[in-house]
Design a protein around this motif. Structure first.
Motif, PDB file in Angstrom:
ATOM      1  N   UNK A  65      11.884 -22.403   7.516  1.00 52.10           N
ATOM      2  CA  UNK A  65      13.070 -21.613   7.220  1.00 52.10           C
ATOM      3  C   UNK A  65      13.174 -21.403   5.716  1.00 52.10           C
ATOM      4  N   UNK A  66      13.377 -20.162   5.321  1.00 50.43           N
ATOM      5  CA  UNK A  66      13.629 -19.908   3.903  1.00 50.43           C
ATOM      6  C   UNK A  66      15.041 -19.355   3.748  1.00 50.43           C
ATOM      7  N   UNK A  67      15.553 -19.493   2.554  1.00 55.00           N
ATOM      8  CA  UNK A  67      16.870 -18.949   2.265  1.00 55.00           C
ATOM      9  C   UNK A  67      16.732 -17.608   1.567  1.00 55.00           C
ATOM     10  N   UNK A  68      17.652 -16.721   1.856  1.00 53.51           N
ATOM     11  CA  UNK A  68      17.737 -15.487   1.072  1.00 53.51           C
ATOM     12  C   UNK A  68      19.119 -15.518   0.440  1.00 53.51           C
ATOM     13  N   UNK A  69      19.147 -15.656  -0.865  1.00 55.50           N
ATOM     14  CA  UNK A  69      20.422 -15.815  -1.556  1.00 55.50           C
ATOM     15  C   UNK A  69      20.802 -14.500  -2.234  1.00 55.50           C
ATOM     16  N   UNK A  70      21.889 -13.930  -1.769  1.00 55.99           N
ATOM     17  CA  UNK A  70      22.357 -12.657  -2.311  1.00 55.99           C
ATOM     18  C   UNK A  70      23.479 -12.941  -3.290  1.00 55.99           C
ATOM     19  N   UNK A 101      17.294 -28.185   4.986  1.00 55.96           N
ATOM     20  CA  UNK A 101      17.308 -27.092   5.956  1.00 55.96           C
ATOM     21  C   UNK A 101      16.320 -25.993   5.568  1.00 55.96           C
ATOM     22  N   UNK A 102      16.235 -25.705   4.286  1.00 55.46           N
ATOM     23  CA  UNK A 102      15.296 -24.667   3.849  1.00 55.46           C
ATOM     24  C   UNK A 102      14.157 -25.257   3.020  1.00 55.46           C
ATOM     25  N   UNK A 103      13.059 -24.548   3.073  1.00 55.49           N
ATOM     26  CA  UNK A 103      11.874 -24.972   2.330  1.00 55.49           C
ATOM     27  C   UNK A 103      11.686 -24.213   1.030  1.00 55.49           C
ATOM     28  N   UNK A 104      12.462 -23.185   0.862  1.00 52.02           N
ATOM     29  CA  UNK A 104      12.327 -22.358  -0.323  1.00 52.02           C
ATOM     30  C   UNK A 104      13.348 -21.247  -0.236  1.00 52.02           C
ATOM     31  N   UNK A 111       4.379 -14.678  -1.116  1.00 50.95           N
ATOM     32  CA  UNK A 111       4.028 -15.664  -2.123  1.00 50.95           C
ATOM     33  C   UNK A 111       4.882 -16.913  -2.023  1.00 50.95           C
ATOM     34  N   UNK A 112       6.123 -16.739  -1.638  1.00 50.92           N
ATOM     35  CA  UNK A 112       6.972 -17.913  -1.469  1.00 50.92           C
ATOM     36  C   UNK A 112       6.415 -18.794  -0.345  1.00 50.92           C
ATOM     37  N   UNK A 113       6.071 -18.167   0.754  1.00 48.10           N
ATOM     38  CA  UNK A 113       5.559 -18.937   1.879  1.00 48.10           C
ATOM     39  C   UNK A 113       4.217 -19.585   1.529  1.00 48.10           C
TER      40      UNK A 113
END
Lengths: 361, 361
Positions: B60-65, B123-126, B315-317
């Motif tokens: 799970x990755x986060x998308x922070x707006x 919870x998130x990996x990045x 690239x994040x993954x």
DNA sequence: CTGAAAGCGCTTACAG
DNA sequence: CTGAAAGCGCTTACAG
């Protein structure tokens, strides 16, 4: 850094650390403060998975954006002007209530696998669905398997045993909105009113057609199938529909089932040499952001996406936390946003009479 | 239904069930099939938390707006026309790679707490960040605490020790894009070119100003501070900026740092009685969906949001899975989208000479 | 090729 | 008021 470390540093047991974190009443203030100090100092946050494994909630809901397209594998939810605002609203309301939102896109029926996955593996506690077709069997299965759901744009059924009856449903008042849109055109003196339908597999598609018919009937204007052309809610379908329409008819007004198709139709009208609103009036539905920037600015029907998002989120979370089946149904009102794309028509029909003229004021 | 149940029903041990699920090589085909059959039959999916607790990734990755506003508590990311398409693109690419996306909105600095929470609780990996100001200390802290990140619109630094150097960075080619936009106006014969700046706390704000200056300098056109007015990327700021601008100057062209401000400025120009592009040419930046529907359609600079999303996600993954610090920096090209809002100006200046005329072709 | 057992990091009934 | 211990559902080194 885990609860054992915190316990050791604070000079207490893991039980006490846990009690402090979970705000148990039976911890003396001094002990509590001592533990909290260490927690703060080390930026300690309990491992979410460990907590869940012990039965705590994940406090995560899914937001499933469905955009099933027959033809293409080019997915363009990217510039779907409708889902964006709703999505952010859902996230905001959920975050405010302490819930995380996992967003999942579904372009083909098999993408529902992604939803099943996070449901069965206990990542999410519930989900909100948008863009769904009416009576979608994949969603039905999920509901029957016990997923707590809130579905946007889904028929409210009589049948109590229907799976969707176990779901929260939030709709726009489609029939009434379409009725009002058509009535507005009629009151402007139009009688040759065309309708570009939406995707008829969706509630918003067939319910808006129904509202259109209802208004005509009420006003004694005969329904003509030549004035109804099929679209599927995307801009290009409105463009094509307008061309097909004018090949067989000569309406003075168009009610498009959404703004995107209205935009496509306006483009076609311009190409065909018709001026809006002088030659043809046009009204849309949804009031997307673009509509107010069009020339002429598009008259349309608007419902509060914010309110819909709020209803969906709050009720879904309530149904999750209270562990009971909350299955409320909501219909959000739709109002007319009068702009520049519709115009009163000169009346030259025998139908015209005093009473009618009065109703137009 | 858990792995113990599956094991019992299939007549094997939990170890074997686990080996089948994780695709271990040393399971004979018959055993494997026998187990898979039971798994399928019961819709069994291993409990995500239990797996994570044993060290498996959450995928799970986060998308922070981020949308930090000084003034208001009315948050309107709802109709932020820019984040929507990027958000969906990120979700799609992540889903394709088997990752879930948790979307988090940040309106005030303290909302970063939500991000810290999901990071520290594993919870998130990045996470991917958009809408951030340059050098944001909250993000810096997160990077230093070990969160794997991809940041959009962030200065690429020389200083190797800077926290942001440990992050993936994906930018538009702002300087070059602004340079090209300004150059385009110059080649159209304009010399009195105004600039409505973006939010100067963001890279896209100050880098676009830099590109504007660069083009003027290269063409020997003196920079006049009276032609530069401050905006902050929202429509209303463009509207106000245009009024302020014309109070002190009389430009024949405007380069707005984004499309939303260009739209606001066009509105003000209309009110002031200037026609676009006859009296004033205007060019924007970003090519948001609305721009092509404007009358006149807005000429603007466009970069591929899809490509940016893809670079960020992939690239994040990669950096998460390879457990090494991938810190690549990307600059996505920007190209001119010529529409109707810019017009060649009649040239009546002594500056005009053969060589210059040639360069305009 | 396969199973018994340890242990991931928590929470909570139990005992004192 | 507090700690020791069991157990949530997995995975994996270990032993055979």
């Amino acid at each position: 850094m885990n609860s054992k470390d915190i316990a050791r540093i604070a000079g207490v047991s893991r039980s006490t650390v846990s009690r402090v974190i979970n705000n148990y009443p039976n911890v003396p203030p001094e002990t509590k403060e001592k533990v909290l100090k260490v927690i703060r100092e080390y930026n300690y946050v309990p491992h979410a998975s460990a907590r869940m494994l012990r039965g705590k909630s994940s406090k995560t809901i899914g937001l499933v954006i469905v955009d099933l397209k027959k033809n293409s594998d080019i997915h363009k939810v990217y510039d779907n002007v409708y889902f964006g605002p709703f999505t952010t609203a859902v996230i905001d309301f959920a975050n405010q209530l302490g819930y995380n939102v996992l967003v999942i896109t579904v372009y083909k029926a098999r993408d529902y696998k992604k939803v099943r996955e996070v449901f069965y593996n206990k990542t999410i506690n519930g989900a909100i669905f948008i863009g769904v077709k009416n009576d979608d069997p994949d969603i039905k299965n999920l509901i029957e398997a016990g997923l707590k759901t809130a579905v946007i744009d889904q028929e409210i059924r009589e049948d109590e045993d229907d799976a969707f009856n176990k779901s929260i449903i939030v709709n726009m008042d489609n029939v009434n909105g379409a009725y009002k849109a058509t009535k507005y055109l009629i009151n402007l003196g139009h009688t040759e009113i065309a309708h570009i339908t939406g995707d008829m597999e969706k509630l918003s598609g067939f319910a808006r057609l129904e509202g259109y018919k209802k208004a005509l009937k009420e006003e004694g204007i005969p329904f003509k199938s030549s004035l109804v052309v099929k679209g599927d809610f995307v801009e290009e379908s409105g463009y094509k529909a307008a061309y097909r329409l004018f090949k067989k008819a000569k309406p003075t007004a168009i009610f498009a089932s959404n703004d995107q198709m209205a935009i496509g139709a306006m483009q076609a009208l311009e190409e065909m040499g018709y001026k809006v609103p002088e030659d043809v009036s046009i009204i849309g539905f949804d009031d997307i952001t673009i509509s107010r920037y069009l020339k002429p600015a598009l008259t349309t029907m608007s419902a509060s996406l914010l309110q819909m998002a709020e209803l969906a989120v709050e009720n879904l979370i309530k149904s999750i936390e209270e562990e009971i089946a909350i299955t409320a149904k909501f219909v959000v009102p739709v109002k007319l946003v009068e702009r520049e794309s519709c115009k009163r028509i000169e009346i030259q029909r025998e139908k015209m009479n005093d009473e009618y003229a009065l109703s137009m004021k």
